[in-house]
Design a protein around this motif. Structure first.
Motif, PDB file in Angstrom:
ATOM      1  N   GLU A  24     -20.063  -7.838  -0.386  1.00 50.20           N
ATOM      2  CA  GLU A  24     -19.395  -8.541   0.717  1.00 50.20           C
ATOM      3  C   GLU A  24     -18.040  -7.877   0.898  1.00 50.20           C
ATOM      4  N   VAL A  25     -17.685  -7.611   2.154  1.00 46.11           N
ATOM      5  CA  VAL A  25     -16.463  -6.842   2.384  1.00 46.11           C
ATOM      6  C   VAL A  25     -15.481  -7.638   3.232  1.00 46.11           C
ATOM      7  N   THR A  26     -14.238  -7.691   2.780  1.00 43.87           N
ATOM      8  CA  THR A  26     -13.163  -8.256   3.606  1.00 43.87           C
ATOM      9  C   THR A  26     -12.228  -7.115   3.966  1.00 43.87           C
ATOM     10  N   LEU A  27     -12.009  -6.935   5.261  1.00 47.04           N
ATOM     11  CA  LEU A  27     -11.123  -5.848   5.699  1.00 47.04           C
ATOM     12  C   LEU A  27      -9.763  -6.409   6.096  1.00 47.04           C
ATOM     13  N   ILE A  28      -8.740  -5.826   5.503  1.00 49.01           N
ATOM     14  CA  ILE A  28      -7.367  -6.170   5.908  1.00 49.01           C
ATOM     15  C   ILE A  28      -6.714  -4.860   6.309  1.00 49.01           C
ATOM     16  N   ASP A  29      -6.667  -4.595   7.624  1.00 52.25           N
ATOM     17  CA  ASP A  29      -6.230  -3.251   8.016  1.00 52.25           C
ATOM     18  C   ASP A  29      -4.734  -3.169   8.291  1.00 52.25           C
ATOM     19  N   ASP A  30      -4.013  -4.259   8.038  1.00 51.72           N
ATOM     20  CA  ASP A  30      -2.563  -4.229   8.268  1.00 51.72           C
ATOM     21  C   ASP A  30      -1.814  -4.804   7.052  1.00 51.72           C
ATOM     22  N   PRO A  31      -2.098  -4.294   5.848  1.00 56.64           N
ATOM     23  CA  PRO A  31      -1.557  -4.941   4.636  1.00 56.64           C
ATOM     24  C   PRO A  31      -0.042  -4.843   4.523  1.00 56.64           C
ATOM     25  N   LYS A  32       0.572  -4.028   5.380  1.00 61.94           N
ATOM     26  CA  LYS A  32       2.031  -3.896   5.261  1.00 61.94           C
ATOM     27  C   LYS A  32       2.775  -4.862   6.184  1.00 61.94           C
ATOM     28  N   THR A  33       2.025  -5.606   7.014  1.00 64.48           N
ATOM     29  CA  THR A  33       2.695  -6.631   7.808  1.00 64.48           C
ATOM     30  C   THR A  33       2.685  -7.920   6.979  1.00 64.48           C
ATOM     31  N   GLN A  34       3.562  -8.836   7.339  1.00 69.11           N
ATOM     32  CA  GLN A  34       3.633 -10.115   6.593  1.00 69.11           C
ATOM     33  C   GLN A  34       2.315 -10.856   6.639  1.00 69.11           C
ATOM     34  N   GLU A  35       1.722 -10.838   7.862  1.00 72.88           N
ATOM     35  CA  GLU A  35       0.457 -11.553   8.049  1.00 72.88           C
ATOM     36  C   GLU A  35      -0.669 -10.900   7.243  1.00 72.88           C
ATOM     37  N   GLY A  36      -0.689  -9.558   7.281  1.00 77.35           N
ATOM     38  CA  GLY A  36      -1.718  -8.826   6.540  1.00 77.35           C
ATOM     39  C   GLY A  36      -1.577  -9.060   5.044  1.00 77.35           C
ATOM     40  N   LEU A  37      -0.338  -9.063   4.578  1.00 77.18           N
ATOM     41  CA  LEU A  37      -0.099  -9.271   3.148  1.00 77.18           C
ATOM     42  C   LEU A  37      -0.555 -10.672   2.737  1.00 77.18           C
ATOM     43  N   ALA A  38      -0.315 -11.637   3.622  1.00 75.24           N
ATOM     44  CA  ALA A  38      -0.737 -13.008   3.313  1.00 75.24           C
ATOM     45  C   ALA A  38      -2.267 -13.062   3.224  1.00 75.24           C
ATOM     46  N   ARG A  39      -2.958 -12.339   4.130  1.00 75.68           N
ATOM     47  CA  ARG A  39      -4.428 -12.348   4.081  1.00 75.68           C
ATOM     48  C   ARG A  39      -4.928 -11.616   2.838  1.00 75.68           C
ATOM     49  N   LEU A  40      -4.206 -10.574   2.456  1.00 70.03           N
ATOM     50  CA  LEU A  40      -4.582  -9.866   1.227  1.00 70.03           C
ATOM     51  C   LEU A  40      -4.452 -10.800   0.023  1.00 70.03           C
ATOM     52  N   ARG A  41      -3.351 -11.515  -0.017  1.00 69.37           N
ATOM     53  CA  ARG A  41      -3.136 -12.457  -1.132  1.00 69.37           C
ATOM     54  C   ARG A  41      -4.238 -13.509  -1.173  1.00 69.37           C
ATOM     55  N   ASP A  42      -4.669 -13.959  -0.001  1.00 72.87           N
ATOM     56  CA  ASP A  42      -5.752 -14.958   0.052  1.00 72.87           C
ATOM     57  C   ASP A  42      -7.077 -14.381  -0.440  1.00 72.87           C
ATOM     58  N   ALA A  43      -7.278 -13.070  -0.175  1.00 74.63           N
ATOM     59  CA  ALA A  43      -8.583 -12.462  -0.514  1.00 74.63           C
ATOM     60  C   ALA A  43      -8.653 -12.033  -1.980  1.00 74.63           C
TER      61      ALA A  43
END
Ligand code: DGY
Length: 327
Positions: A24-43
């Motif tokens: 299963e793949v979760t893509l976070i293509d903007d990990p350097k933005t605040q929002e992307g980092l928050a999604r990375l932390r969630d994943a």
């Protein structure tokens, strides 16, 4: 249970399909933005594997990922990772050597040619409609063929630069590395030098070392002072290997002739960097391996490493073999 992979870099459709066939793949293509980092932390809490590049994976992020088995970096450089910490946690780290060697060496030579022959400066003059008469000595460059090429760091990329210099441009090759390399000397008629001697003798000083605690700040004011006013300095390694202020001073004062730089202390390079005010600097945007073919080959290699690790096999490009014992 299906493995879960968190991507923090976009993959081509075929590679994405391949990965999705196994996990299963979760893509976070903007990990350097605040929002992307928050999604990375969630994943991260669900992640068995991570794949991406150019992100500092620090301890607070890793603390969020208790299931993590492998970090597959789409890069040869691993300076964004605390290797000891990953090893302690039993997390495998893999990288993508080999597939980018020739392309990165091509970039080194592009910078050698561009600086010595003043390609960017003169092409800009033409583009700006300032080519109004035959050019004379104030616009002349210097030869590349036959000049002495000094390579700092004789790993794969250093060798590929030496190959181009020796066979393509008839350049005598000097090199500095941890220890002499007889095979390299035989192949390229290269000669080992201490760092100081290389800096004094070479017409082109080309950095290809990885960034480590040992190489950080390797080239500073003292080292620029050893170079000559004819020296052209090329950095395709990492910005932090060089004291940027000292380099700017050396360029501004004519201590060295020019610099071709693909990497910087801080990236992206700030638009107000004094480096961008200097005609004798060619600055490129960390594009060493940035061709369609090579970036796809790197991504493929990173997917192979990741899938091997998730299948419990030893990945081909394992950076921290002691973590393998720990798993
Ligand atoms: C690498 O692969 O290390 C390149 O410098 C891109 O970061």
């Amino acid at each position: 249970m299906n493995k879960h992979v968190v991507l923090y870099k976009k993959l081509s459709a075929p590679l994405m399909e391949r990965l999705q066939a196994h996990a299963e793949v979760t893509l976070i293509d903007d990990p350097k933005t605040q929002e992307g980092l928050a999604r990375l932390r969630d994943a991260l809490p669900q992640a068995d594997g991570l794949l991406g590049a150019s992100l500092k994976l620090d301890a607070p992020l890793l603390d969020l990922a208790p299931r993590l088995k492998v970090v597959s970096s789409v890069s040869v450089g691993v300076d964004n990772y605390d290797i000891d910490d990953l090893t302690r946690r039993g997390i495998l780290l893999t990288n993508t050597p080999d597939v980018l060697t020739e392309t990165t060496a091509d970039t080194g030579f592009a910078l050698i040619m561009a600086t010595a022959r003043r390609v960017v400066e003169l092409a800009t003059m033409v583009r700006n409609g300032q080519w109004t008469q035959n050019i004379g000595p104030t616009h002349f460059g210097s030869d590349v063929h036959g000049k002495t090429l000094g390579i700092v760091g004789m790993g794969r990329i250093g060798e590929a630069v030496a190959q181009r210099g020796h066979f393509g441009f008839g350049m005598p090759v000097l090199y500095h590395s941890h220890s002499p390399k007889p095979a390299v000397e035989a192949r390229f008629n290269a000669q080992y030098r201490s760092l100081d001697a290389l800096l004094q003798e070479a017409d082109f000083v080309c950095l290809t070392v990885p960034l480590t605690a040992e190489t950080e700040g390797l080239i500073g004011a003292e080292q620029f002072a050893r170079m000559r006013p004819e020296t052209i300095f090329i950095n395709i390694a990492r910005g932090k290997v060089v004291d940027e202020q000292a380099m700017i001073h050396a360029l501004q004062t004519g201590q060295i002739r020019a610099a071709g730089l693909d990497v910087f202390e801080r990236e992206p390079l700030q638009a107000d960097s004094p480096l961008l005010q200097l005609d004798n600097v060619v600055a490129t945007p960390h594009m060493g391996s940035a061709t369609h073919e090579t970036r796809e080959a790197m991504a493929r290699c990173a997917v192979d490493n990741l899938l091997a690790a998730l299948a419990g096999e030893r990945p081909k490009d394992l950076v921290n073999p002691s973590a393998w014992k720990n798993t």
